[in-house]
Design a protein around this motif. Structure first.
Motif, mmCIF file in Angstrom:
data_model
loop_
_atom_site.group_PDB
_atom_site.id
_atom_site.type_symbol
_atom_site.label_atom_id
_atom_site.label_comp_id
_atom_site.label_asym_id
_atom_site.label_seq_id
_atom_site.Cartn_x
_atom_site.Cartn_y
_atom_site.Cartn_z
ATOM 1 N N UNK A 58 0.808 -1.097 0.026
ATOM 2 C CA UNK A 58 -0.128 0.060 -0.104
ATOM 3 C C UNK A 58 0.936 1.310 0.216
ATOM 4 N N UNK A 59 1.867 1.215 0.775
ATOM 5 C CA UNK A 59 2.904 2.145 0.661
ATOM 6 C C UNK A 59 3.393 2.560 -0.688
ATOM 7 N N UNK A 60 3.612 1.183 -1.415
ATOM 8 C CA UNK A 60 4.311 1.619 -2.888
ATOM 9 C C UNK A 60 3.113 2.149 -3.760
ATOM 10 N N UNK A 61 2.169 1.563 -3.573
ATOM 11 C CA UNK A 61 0.885 1.808 -4.304
ATOM 12 C C UNK A 61 0.580 3.465 -4.147
ATOM 13 N N UNK A 62 0.888 4.124 -2.868
ATOM 14 C CA UNK A 62 0.760 5.487 -2.601
ATOM 15 C C UNK A 62 1.741 6.537 -3.487
ATOM 16 N N UNK A 63 3.095 5.635 -3.522
ATOM 17 C CA UNK A 63 4.161 6.371 -4.089
ATOM 18 C C UNK A 63 3.889 6.266 -5.533
ATOM 19 N N UNK A 64 3.388 5.112 -6.213
ATOM 20 C CA UNK A 64 3.220 5.089 -7.714
ATOM 21 C C UNK A 64 2.004 5.874 -8.170
ATOM 22 N N UNK A 65 1.211 6.363 -7.260
ATOM 23 C CA UNK A 65 -0.011 7.187 -7.613
ATOM 24 C C UNK A 65 0.653 8.649 -8.044
ATOM 25 N N UNK A 66 1.840 9.037 -7.485
ATOM 26 C CA UNK A 66 2.405 10.269 -7.706
ATOM 27 C C UNK A 66 3.260 10.362 -8.805
ATOM 28 N N UNK A 67 3.712 9.047 -9.398
ATOM 29 C CA UNK A 67 4.641 9.253 -10.676
ATOM 30 C C UNK A 67 3.830 9.792 -11.949
#
Length: 161
Positions: A58-67
């Motif tokens: 879920x942390x990676x998902x949050x970061x991917x949403x910003x890319x």
């Protein structure tokens, strides 16, 4: 990325992570139950690993949403590209989690083998059986069959029978 595309990406990502995490938890619980002797111990370890998986992905998902993938961030190809990247990350995280579960099980099986070699049962008692003296009728102790040669109770070598 406009709000609708952003929310769509996050919702699809959260559903994918939740489904994969539940698969890991339920399969991992069954995988670890046999190695720990007590089913609740295996379930507890599987729960800890599944929680770690959920938090990390879920942390990676949050970061991917910003890319930013360049171009129009609200377009379908941009959302599909981010979902593709999320699926690759999810597959890698799933593989790492399986490796962690396998390592936990291997260590527990190894500990069980060492304990059995040392003669310790799962409840911490020594598994060595004490011989029964002739004429002893203690139900908590095992009985020994009579000697085949003499038709008498078991006798140890050197006792004169």
């Amino acid at each position: 990325m406009n709000t609708n595309a952003y929310i769509t990406f996050l919702l699809i990502g959260i559903v994918l992570v939740a489904v994969d995490g539940q698969i890991i938890y339920h399969s991992g619980r069954r995988y670890l139950e046999n190695s720990y002797g007590a089913p609740e111990a295996g379930a507890s370890m599987a729960r800890l690993v599944a929680v770690m998986f959920h938090l990390a992905v879920l942390g990676i998902l949050a970061l991917l949403s910003l890319i930013s993938f360049g171009g129009d961030e609200s377009s379908i190809p941009s959302v599909v590209g981010k979902l593709g990247l999320l699926l690759l990350v999810l597959a890698a995280a799933h593989g790492i989690t399986l490796a962690v579960l396998s390592r936990i099980r291997d260590e527990q099986v190894g500990e069980n083998l060492v304990a059995r070699k040392q003669g310790v049962t799962g409840d911490g008692r020594n598994s060595t059986v004490n011989p029964v003296s002739p004429g002893t009728a203690d139900p908590t102790r095992p009985s020994v069959s009579p000697s085949l040669e003499h038709g008498a109770p078991y006798s140890a070598p050197g006792e004169g029978r």
